[in-house]
Design an enzyme around this catalytic site. Structure first.
Site, PDB file in Angstrom:
ATOM      1  N   HIS A 117      -1.678  -1.189 -11.616  1.00  0.00           N
ATOM      2  CA  HIS A 117      -1.802  -0.203 -10.382  1.00  0.00           C
ATOM      3  C   HIS A 117      -1.624  -0.904  -9.065  1.00  0.00           C
ATOM      4  O   HIS A 117      -2.197  -2.021  -8.846  1.00  0.00           O
ATOM      5  CB  HIS A 117      -3.146   0.463 -10.606  1.00  0.00           C
ATOM      6  N   GLY A 131     -11.739  -1.999  12.424  1.00  0.00           N
ATOM      7  CA  GLY A 131     -11.771  -3.456  11.856  1.00  0.00           C
ATOM      8  C   GLY A 131     -10.698  -4.416  12.373  1.00  0.00           C
ATOM      9  O   GLY A 131      -9.921  -4.013  13.260  1.00  0.00           O
ATOM     10  N   HIS A 154      -8.561  -8.821   5.034  1.00  0.00           N
ATOM     11  CA  HIS A 154      -9.759  -9.840   4.765  1.00  0.00           C
ATOM     12  C   HIS A 154      -9.390 -10.728   3.660  1.00  0.00           C
ATOM     13  O   HIS A 154      -8.481 -10.442   2.998  1.00  0.00           O
ATOM     14  CB  HIS A 154     -10.898  -8.982   4.102  1.00  0.00           C
ATOM     15  N   THR A 181     -10.018 -12.228   0.994  1.00  0.00           N
ATOM     16  CA  THR A 181     -10.172 -12.059  -0.425  1.00  0.00           C
ATOM     17  C   THR A 181     -10.201 -10.495  -0.687  1.00  0.00           C
ATOM     18  O   THR A 181     -10.039 -10.312  -1.957  1.00  0.00           O
ATOM     19  CB  THR A 181     -11.411 -12.677  -0.894  1.00  0.00           C
ATOM     20  N   ALA A 182     -10.583  -9.608   0.004  1.00  0.00           N
ATOM     21  CA  ALA A 182     -10.750  -8.155  -0.072  1.00  0.00           C
ATOM     22  C   ALA A 182      -9.629  -7.318   0.472  1.00  0.00           C
ATOM     23  O   ALA A 182      -9.870  -6.292   0.221  1.00  0.00           O
ATOM     24  CB  ALA A 182     -12.240  -7.803   0.538  1.00  0.00           C
TER      25      ALA A 182
END
Length: 300
Positions: free
Chosen positions: A82, A163, A168, A170-171
């Site tokens: 996905h 933001g 980020h 890792t995210a």
């Protein structure tokens, strides 16, 4: 007045049961929250959590979920069928009962700003909360996925709504929005040729001239040795489930491929099931009022 919101976060983890349980337990720990459904798929490497409640408990449940996901998921190591740009890929809010779309938009903006400030997480707002027309469609925001996100964010038109202006580490980034009820609907085809599923997806989705309220992709589901037409029905009233099923069946017949089964991921409104029953059973003068369970719930 009963103002509740449904929230359906999609998390990029479908293979580690311990992480999924940790998130589930955190959601259930929030007073006032009703956890309605948890769906995980190892091929997609993705889990969908569905919960509902008043505004403040819903916000707290989201914050608990995001905190765990950011600590436990590293997209640099994530692989799955996905598309995704974030450890918590998307957080949609759906107004229920007396809640309004406008209130869902306010909720989405509050949550997005909090996540951006707390985790230095880039946030995009989509659907009814979108800041620009080209940001309404989730698939447009996801294009390029996590691997292409850093380059994409350098373009002025893809600067985050909140933001930092870089992913980020890792995210990745998270998409937050407000929308009408969405049905996640998949149809499995009796073949291993994923190109057939992709051709059918192109034939039925809005972006290629198909149903106006259908998004679709074709995937190989190795675990079942089948392929899948994976769909989001973003307005089941205008692009109903039974009509989508019939067109997929007709398209599959062109390639000599049968439909093996279909599935609903998560929850579905009663009206959508009633419409499908009415269509396939050719019922005369049928009404939802004839459903026993509906009458029992109405009179509670």
């Amino acid at each position: 007045m009963r103002k509740w919101f449904e929230c359906v976060p999609n998390v990029s983890e479908g293979r580690r049961p311990e992480v999924i349980r940790e998130i589930q337990n955190a959601i259930q720990s929030v007073k006032g929250i009703k956890l309605l459904d948890v769906e995980s798929d190892s091929d997609h490497n993705r889990s969908v959590f569905t919960f509902a409640g008043p505004k403040e408990p819903v916000k707290e449940a989201v914050y608990q979920l995001v905190d765990i996901a950011i600590r436990r998921i590293d997209l640099r190591e994530h692989k799955g069928e996905h598309p995704r740009i974030g450890a918590v890929d998307v957080i949609p809010f759906v107004p229920l009962w007396d809640a309004t779309v406008e209130e869902a938009i306010v909720l989405a903006k509050e949550v997005g700003e909090h996540l951006a400030n707390t985790y230095s997480l880039p946030i995009y707002f989509y659907e009814d909360a979108a800041s620009a027309p080209h940001r309404r469609n989730l698939s447009d925001i996801r294009q390029g996925e996590f691997e292409g996100l850093a380059e994409k964010m350098k373009k002025p038109e893809w600067k985050p709504d909140a933001g930092p202006e870089e992913p980020h580490p890792t995210a990745g980034a998270t998409v937050v929005g407000a929308r009408f009820f969405l049905i996640a609907y998949n149809i499995y085809l009796g073949t291993t040729d994923v190109s057939i599923a992709r051709k059918i997806a192109r034939a039925i989705r809005a972006s290629d001239g198909g149903f106006a309220y259908v998004k679709a992709l074709g995937f190989e589901i190795k675990q079942r040795n089948l392929v899948q037409v994976s769909m989001n029905l973003v307005d089941y009233r205008r692009s109903p489930m039974h009509r989508v099923f019939e067109l997929v069946r007709l398209e599959a017949e062109r390639y000599g491929v049968p439909i093996v089964s279909s599935e609903i991921v998560g929850l579905v409104p009663l009206d959508a099931i009633v419409a499908a029953a009415d269509h396939f059973l050719r019922l005369e003068n049928f009404s939802k009022k004839q459903i026993l369970d509906f009458q029992l719930l109405k009179n509670e």
